[in-house]
Design a protein around this motif. Structure first.
Motif, PDB file in Angstrom:
ATOM      1  N   ALA A 216      55.918 -41.057  28.383  1.00 38.66           N
ATOM      2  CA  ALA A 216      55.502 -42.319  27.760  1.00 38.66           C
ATOM      3  C   ALA A 216      55.007 -43.300  28.815  1.00 38.66           C
ATOM      4  O   ALA A 216      55.659 -43.521  29.831  1.00 38.66           O
ATOM      5  CB  ALA A 216      56.679 -42.918  27.003  1.00 38.66           C
ATOM      6  N   GLY A 217      53.842 -43.867  28.543  1.00 44.65           N
ATOM      7  CA  GLY A 217      53.301 -44.891  29.439  1.00 44.65           C
ATOM      8  C   GLY A 217      52.458 -44.346  30.572  1.00 44.65           C
ATOM      9  O   GLY A 217      51.687 -45.080  31.165  1.00 44.65           O
ATOM     10  N   GLU A 218      52.577 -43.058  30.854  1.00 43.60           N
ATOM     11  CA  GLU A 218      51.839 -42.547  32.019  1.00 43.60           C
ATOM     12  C   GLU A 218      50.339 -42.501  31.790  1.00 43.60           C
ATOM     13  O   GLU A 218      49.554 -42.678  32.713  1.00 43.60           O
ATOM     14  CB  GLU A 218      52.340 -41.153  32.402  1.00 43.60           C
ATOM     15  N   ALA A 219      49.950 -42.272  30.525  1.00 39.17           N
ATOM     16  CA  ALA A 219      48.520 -42.231  30.225  1.00 39.17           C
ATOM     17  C   ALA A 219      47.870 -43.583  30.474  1.00 39.17           C
ATOM     18  O   ALA A 219      46.664 -43.682  30.637  1.00 39.17           O
ATOM     19  CB  ALA A 219      48.302 -41.816  28.779  1.00 39.17           C
ATOM     20  N   ASP A 220      48.662 -44.634  30.488  1.00 37.35           N
ATOM     21  CA  ASP A 220      48.097 -45.967  30.702  1.00 37.35           C
ATOM     22  C   ASP A 220      48.222 -46.403  32.156  1.00 37.35           C
ATOM     23  O   ASP A 220      47.939 -47.532  32.499  1.00 37.35           O
ATOM     24  CB  ASP A 220      48.827 -46.983  29.826  1.00 37.35           C
ATOM     25  N   SER A 221      48.661 -45.505  33.008  1.00 34.45           N
ATOM     26  CA  SER A 221      48.951 -45.939  34.370  1.00 34.45           C
ATOM     27  C   SER A 221      47.795 -45.698  35.330  1.00 34.45           C
ATOM     28  O   SER A 221      47.958 -45.791  36.525  1.00 34.45           O
ATOM     29  CB  SER A 221      50.186 -45.213  34.893  1.00 34.45           C
ATOM     30  N   ALA A 222      46.654 -45.412  34.786  1.00 36.35           N
ATOM     31  CA  ALA A 222      45.445 -45.196  35.594  1.00 36.35           C
ATOM     32  C   ALA A 222      45.577 -44.008  36.543  1.00 36.35           C
ATOM     33  O   ALA A 222      44.825 -43.871  37.483  1.00 36.35           O
ATOM     34  CB  ALA A 222      45.092 -46.457  36.378  1.00 36.35           C
ATOM     35  N   GLU A 223      46.560 -43.154  36.304  1.00 33.28           N
ATOM     36  CA  GLU A 223      46.736 -41.978  37.154  1.00 33.28           C
ATOM     37  C   GLU A 223      46.009 -40.774  36.572  1.00 33.28           C
ATOM     38  O   GLU A 223      45.740 -39.808  37.260  1.00 33.28           O
ATOM     39  CB  GLU A 223      48.223 -41.640  37.293  1.00 33.28           C
ATOM     40  N   LEU A 224      45.755 -40.838  35.297  1.00 33.24           N
ATOM     41  CA  LEU A 224      45.206 -39.669  34.624  1.00 33.24           C
ATOM     42  C   LEU A 224      43.691 -39.779  34.498  1.00 33.24           C
ATOM     43  O   LEU A 224      43.179 -40.830  34.150  1.00 33.24           O
ATOM     44  CB  LEU A 224      45.815 -39.564  33.226  1.00 33.24           C
ATOM     45  N   SER A 225      43.009 -38.719  34.806  1.00 32.61           N
ATOM     46  CA  SER A 225      41.574 -38.690  34.557  1.00 32.61           C
ATOM     47  C   SER A 225      41.284 -37.556  33.601  1.00 32.61           C
ATOM     48  O   SER A 225      41.390 -36.392  33.953  1.00 32.61           O
ATOM     49  CB  SER A 225      40.802 -38.467  35.850  1.00 32.61           C
ATOM     50  N   THR A 226      40.926 -37.915  32.395  1.00 35.49           N
ATOM     51  CA  THR A 226      40.553 -36.855  31.452  1.00 35.49           C
ATOM     52  C   THR A 226      39.241 -36.221  31.896  1.00 35.49           C
ATOM     53  O   THR A 226      38.993 -35.063  31.627  1.00 35.49           O
ATOM     54  CB  THR A 226      40.409 -37.421  30.034  1.00 35.49           C
ATOM     55  N   PHE A 227      38.393 -37.013  32.592  1.00 36.09           N
ATOM     56  CA  PHE A 227      37.140 -36.452  33.086  1.00 36.09           C
ATOM     57  C   PHE A 227      37.428 -35.359  34.110  1.00 36.09           C
ATOM     58  O   PHE A 227      36.817 -34.298  34.087  1.00 36.09           O
ATOM     59  CB  PHE A 227      36.262 -37.530  33.724  1.00 36.09           C
ATOM     60  N   ARG A 228      38.366 -35.618  35.016  1.00 34.41           N
ATOM     61  CA  ARG A 228      38.676 -34.618  36.038  1.00 34.41           C
ATOM     62  C   ARG A 228      39.199 -33.336  35.396  1.00 34.41           C
ATOM     63  O   ARG A 228      38.832 -32.233  35.794  1.00 34.41           O
ATOM     64  CB  ARG A 228      39.694 -35.167  37.046  1.00 34.41           C
ATOM     65  N   VAL A 229      40.068 -33.498  34.393  1.00 36.93           N
ATOM     66  CA  VAL A 229      40.592 -32.310  33.705  1.00 36.93           C
ATOM     67  C   VAL A 229      39.446 -31.553  33.045  1.00 36.93           C
ATOM     68  O   VAL A 229      39.354 -30.314  33.137  1.00 36.93           O
ATOM     69  CB  VAL A 229      41.653 -32.729  32.667  1.00 36.93           C
ATOM     70  N   TRP A 230      38.558 -32.290  32.396  1.00 38.14           N
ATOM     71  CA  TRP A 230      37.407 -31.683  31.717  1.00 38.14           C
ATOM     72  C   TRP A 230      36.525 -30.943  32.733  1.00 38.14           C
ATOM     73  O   TRP A 230      36.100 -29.811  32.506  1.00 38.14           O
ATOM     74  CB  TRP A 230      36.628 -32.791  31.011  1.00 38.14           C
ATOM     75  N   LEU A 231      36.271 -31.598  33.870  1.00 38.58           N
ATOM     76  CA  LEU A 231      35.439 -31.002  34.921  1.00 38.58           C
ATOM     77  C   LEU A 231      36.081 -29.714  35.452  1.00 38.58           C
ATOM     78  O   LEU A 231      35.403 -28.703  35.654  1.00 38.58           O
ATOM     79  CB  LEU A 231      35.270 -32.013  36.060  1.00 38.58           C
ATOM     80  N   PHE A 232      37.377 -29.743  35.656  1.00 44.75           N
ATOM     81  CA  PHE A 232      38.050 -28.561  36.186  1.00 44.75           C
ATOM     82  C   PHE A 232      38.169 -27.452  35.143  1.00 44.75           C
ATOM     83  O   PHE A 232      38.292 -26.281  35.499  1.00 44.75           O
ATOM     84  CB  PHE A 232      39.418 -28.928  36.773  1.00 44.75           C
ATOM     85  N   ARG A 233      38.139 -27.829  33.889  1.00 43.77           N
ATOM     86  CA  ARG A 233      38.086 -26.762  32.872  1.00 43.77           C
ATOM     87  C   ARG A 233      36.741 -26.046  32.934  1.00 43.77           C
ATOM     88  O   ARG A 233      36.672 -24.832  32.799  1.00 43.77           O
ATOM     89  CB  ARG A 233      38.308 -27.353  31.478  1.00 43.77           C
ATOM     90  N   ILE A 234      35.686 -26.815  33.143  1.00 35.74           N
ATOM     91  CA  ILE A 234      34.370 -26.185  33.344  1.00 35.74           C
ATOM     92  C   ILE A 234      34.430 -25.288  34.580  1.00 35.74           C
ATOM     93  O   ILE A 234      33.973 -24.145  34.555  1.00 35.74           O
ATOM     94  CB  ILE A 234      33.267 -27.258  33.517  1.00 35.74           C
ATOM     95  N   ALA A 235      35.007 -25.815  35.658  1.00 34.60           N
ATOM     96  CA  ALA A 235      35.086 -25.049  36.908  1.00 34.60           C
ATOM     97  C   ALA A 235      35.873 -23.756  36.698  1.00 34.60           C
ATOM     98  O   ALA A 235      35.478 -22.691  37.189  1.00 34.60           O
ATOM     99  CB  ALA A 235      35.740 -25.895  37.995  1.00 34.60           C
ATOM    100  N   ARG A 236      36.978 -23.860  35.973  1.00 33.78           N
ATOM    101  CA  ARG A 236      37.793 -22.663  35.744  1.00 33.78           C
ATOM    102  C   ARG A 236      36.970 -21.588  35.030  1.00 33.78           C
ATOM    103  O   ARG A 236      37.001 -20.412  35.388  1.00 33.78           O
ATOM    104  CB  ARG A 236      39.020 -23.029  34.894  1.00 33.78           C
ATOM    105  N   ASN A 237      36.177 -21.993  34.016  1.00 34.09           N
ATOM    106  CA  ASN A 237      35.367 -21.025  33.274  1.00 34.09           C
ATOM    107  C   ASN A 237      34.253 -20.443  34.148  1.00 34.09           C
ATOM    108  O   ASN A 237      34.004 -19.234  34.122  1.00 34.09           O
ATOM    109  CB  ASN A 237      34.755 -21.685  32.029  1.00 34.09           C
ATOM    110  N   VAL A 238      33.593 -21.308  34.900  1.00 36.73           N
ATOM    111  CA  VAL A 238      32.493 -20.836  35.756  1.00 36.73           C
ATOM    112  C   VAL A 238      33.031 -19.843  36.787  1.00 36.73           C
ATOM    113  O   VAL A 238      32.445 -18.778  37.021  1.00 36.73           O
ATOM    114  CB  VAL A 238      31.803 -22.034  36.459  1.00 36.73           C
ATOM    115  N   ILE A 239      34.162 -20.179  37.389  1.00 38.17           N
ATOM    116  CA  ILE A 239      34.728 -19.316  38.435  1.00 38.17           C
ATOM    117  C   ILE A 239      35.240 -18.012  37.831  1.00 38.17           C
ATOM    118  O   ILE A 239      35.091 -16.942  38.421  1.00 38.17           O
ATOM    119  CB  ILE A 239      35.830 -20.074  39.194  1.00 38.17           C
ATOM    120  N   ALA A 240      35.808 -18.096  36.639  1.00 38.97           N
ATOM    121  CA  ALA A 240      36.277 -16.857  35.982  1.00 38.97           C
ATOM    122  C   ALA A 240      35.093 -15.930  35.718  1.00 38.97           C
ATOM    123  O   ALA A 240      35.185 -14.717  35.927  1.00 38.97           O
ATOM    124  CB  ALA A 240      36.996 -17.204  34.682  1.00 38.97           C
TER     125      ALA A 240
END
Lengths: 203, 210
Positions: free
Chosen positions: B88-112
């Motif tokens: 709770a509250g961590e999503a608002d703590s400016a620590e999370l980047s949904t963009f970074r997660v999204w980018l790394f999901r692309i990377a995971r697929n490309v590398i696979a």
């Protein structure tokens, strides 16, 4: 109720978080957790030292930035991101068919109009037997460099063939031929035969 | 699919990349800032996974090109899967980047895909990596080279899922929640993966030392 494995995994996670935070602060002190498995602590220390982040070369970085910039401009203009998809190496590509050439479908208008009595390398190529101009074998394209070099060599060979079939008619040229005795038809045929051999022409 | 509006999804109100993502959405040429920010992270992930400099460059190029093209479809949202795993509250703590997660999901697929295409890729030496890490004097350089080589060897012997988790944690400095989102695993599973990976690495390194 957490099992031992889950509890250990959570403890490891906390330790890694502290390790990462200490690294961000550039703090020399390594976090201490006396309850943590020493093997895990040892491995975490080794990996945080050894697994470095790698930056690609600046040349690559700039080249990719340019590619992305061009793609962004195309996207902004409502076009596909990449202008073309490069042909992968080793793809077989057929030469244009004879029928297509006969119909003049792909030939530029200027070339088609001047084909009857035209001179020059292109016209010489058209006058060569059919197999030389339009070989039935597929061509293996090994990349842009190979393609360009191959095209340059072919044009060079055609130009040499054309020059031999159209000897220079100037006064200096006639004098040179007289001096070296190169007027004989047999010599001319031999050279043409060699060139045709290079081009793969069967006479 | 991450980036789509899903039932139960909620926005991450202070995603640290929100400003950059919105700017790039309005004007694709502004994507450059996101590219510069994440280039080394994506390249490192690709390099450690593919172990080949040229393959890593190819994969990195594909990842960013796909991200640029797909950016209009990306939505800054924490899907239900991730939301349930963020304290709770961590999503608002400016620590999370949904963009970074999204980018790394692309990377995971490309590398696979890259790994599937060429499973017999020769494994390169780590000399290049060691040189990156050791710009100082000769003794430091030798020590760093040895540390990098030993870490690389130990990690390369790990099973695929453990190795990925370790690389995302140590090289890309992701939190457990982010790794879980990138790998599509539960947070608990990632914790266990990391814990077991560290034990394996310790055994491996000790075996080499003794």
């Amino acid at each position: 109720m957490l099992g031992d494995g889950t509890r250990d995994a959570r403890r490891t996670e906390r330790y890694l978080d502290e390790l990462m935070a200490a690294d961000e602060r550039r703090s020399p002190g390594i976090p201490v957790d006396v309850d943590l498995d020493p093997a895990v602590r040892f491995a975490a220390g080794e990996l945080s030292t050894g697994l470095v982040r790698v930056h690609p070369s600046f040349r690559f970085e700039d080249a990719l930035a340019s590619r992305l910039s061009a793609a962004a401009a195309r996207l902004k203009a409502g076009l596909p991101a990449e202008e073309y998809l490069p042909l992968p190496a080793g793809v077989l590509a057929e030469f244009p068919s004879r029928a297509g050439h006969a119909a003049g479908a792909t030939e530029p208008a200027g070339h088609a109009a001047g084909s009857a009595g035209a001179t020059g390398p292109a016209a010489a190529l058209r006058r060569l037997p059919e197999r030389a101009g339009h070989p039935s074998r597929p061509l293996i394209m090994g990349g842009v460099g190979v393609g360009v070099a191959s095209a340059a060599l072919s044009l060079g060979a055609v130009y040499v063939a054309w020059r031999h079939s159209h000897p220079a008619s100037g006064r200096m040229a006639r004098a040179a031929r007289a001096a070296h005795g190169r007027t004989g038809q047999s010599s001319q045929h031999r050279r043409t035969g060699v060139i045709n051999g290079i081009l793969g022409v069967v006479s | 699919m991450f980036g789509r509006v899903e039932e139960g999804a909620r926005p991450a109100r202070l995603d640290r990349d929100r400003g950059l993502v919105e700017a790039a959405r309005r004007d694709p040429s502004r994507f450059d800032a996101l590219y510069r920010k994440y280039l080394a992270q994506v390249y490192s992930y690709a390099y450690y996974e593919l172990r080949d400099h040229h393959a890593a460059e190819d994969a990195t190029g594909r990842v960013f090109m796909q991200a640029l093209v797909g950016l209009p479809r990306f939505e800054e949202r924490v899907d239900a899967f991730i939301a349930s795993r963020i304290p709770a509250g961590e999503a608002d703590s400016a620590e999370l980047s949904t963009f970074r997660v999204w980018l790394f999901r692309i990377a995971r697929n490309v590398i696979a895909n890259e790994r599937r295409r060429d499973r017999r890729r020769p494994v390169s030496s780590l000399d290049e990596v060691a040189e990156f890490s050791a710009p100082g004097d000769v003794v430091d350089a030798a020590a760093a080279r040895e540390a990098v080589g030993a870490a690389w060897e130990a990690v390369s012997r790990l099973p695929e899922d453990r190795r990925r988790a370790v690389i995302l944690r140590f090289v890309d400095e992701m939190s457990t929640a982010e790794i879980a989102a990138v790998l599509g695993r539960s947070e608990g599973a990632v914790r266990v993966l990391l814990h077991r990976a560290l034990r394996s690495v310790a055994d491996d390194l000790r075996g080499r030392l003794s």
